[in-house]
Enzyme design. Structure first.
Site, PDB file in Angstrom:
ATOM      1  N   CYS A  70      -2.772   9.819  -1.155  1.00 16.53           N
ATOM      2  CA  CYS A  70      -1.628   8.993  -0.758  1.00 16.53           C
ATOM      3  C   CYS A  70      -1.216   9.479   0.637  1.00 16.53           C
ATOM      4  O   CYS A  70      -2.059   9.948   1.395  1.00 16.53           O
ATOM      5  CB  CYS A  70      -0.497   9.087  -1.788  1.00 16.53           C
ATOM      6  SG  CYS A  70       0.169  10.755  -2.009  1.00 16.53           S
ATOM      7  N   ARG A  71       0.057   9.406   0.964  1.00 17.22           N
ATOM      8  CA  ARG A  71       0.489   9.860   2.282  1.00 17.22           C
ATOM      9  C   ARG A  71       0.427  11.379   2.390  1.00 17.22           C
ATOM     10  O   ARG A  71      -0.171  11.928   3.303  1.00 17.22           O
ATOM     11  CB  ARG A  71       1.902   9.365   2.606  1.00 17.22           C
ATOM     12  CG  ARG A  71       2.345   9.728   4.027  1.00 17.22           C
ATOM     13  CD  ARG A  71       3.757   9.292   4.340  1.00 17.22           C
ATOM     14  NE  ARG A  71       4.748   9.883   3.458  1.00 17.22           N
ATOM     15  CZ  ARG A  71       5.233  11.109   3.562  1.00 17.22           C
ATOM     16  NH1 ARG A  71       4.822  11.904   4.521  1.00 17.22           N
ATOM     17  NH2 ARG A  71       6.132  11.568   2.721  1.00 17.22           N
TER      18      ARG A  71
END
Length: 110
Positions: A70-71
């Site tokens: 993800c981020r």
């Protein structure tokens, strides 16, 4: 209990460089668990979009040798825990998410 399941499963955190090497060897399926708008702004080349908001353990378990990201790692860790809870025995995450990937000056697709 999650800790017992993690012990029975093979859980890995890998570096951006390790992921890049595995991708070169075609040995992984990279799964981006961010939302569509985040993915469209930039993602790891070849990554499949499977947002946390649409989580499906059955679908993700159908892919061999996945690496989640993800981020920064929070959402991918949530997905990893859910997969372990459903009995998946091998779960791998990109340590630091796409942020670490970009900091390592690796390519990003848009």
């Amino acid at each position: 209990m999650i800790i017992a399941n993690i012990i029975q499963s093979q859980y890995q955190l890998i570096s951006p460089q390790e992921l890049e090497q595995r991708m070169k060897n075609n040995s992984v399926v990279v799964i981006d668990v961010r939302e569509k708008d985040e993915y469209e702004k930039g993602h790891i080349p070849g990554a499949l979009l499977k947002p946390l908001s649409e989580f499906s353990a059955k679908e993700l378990a159908s892919y061999p040798n996945i690496v989640l990201y993800c981020r920064s790692g929070k959402r991918s860790h949530t997905v990893a825990e859910k997969l372990i809870e459903t009995g998946m025995t091998m779960v791998t995450e990109l340590k630091g998410g796409i942020t670490a990937w970009q900091e390592a000056h690796l390519p990003v697709a848009t």
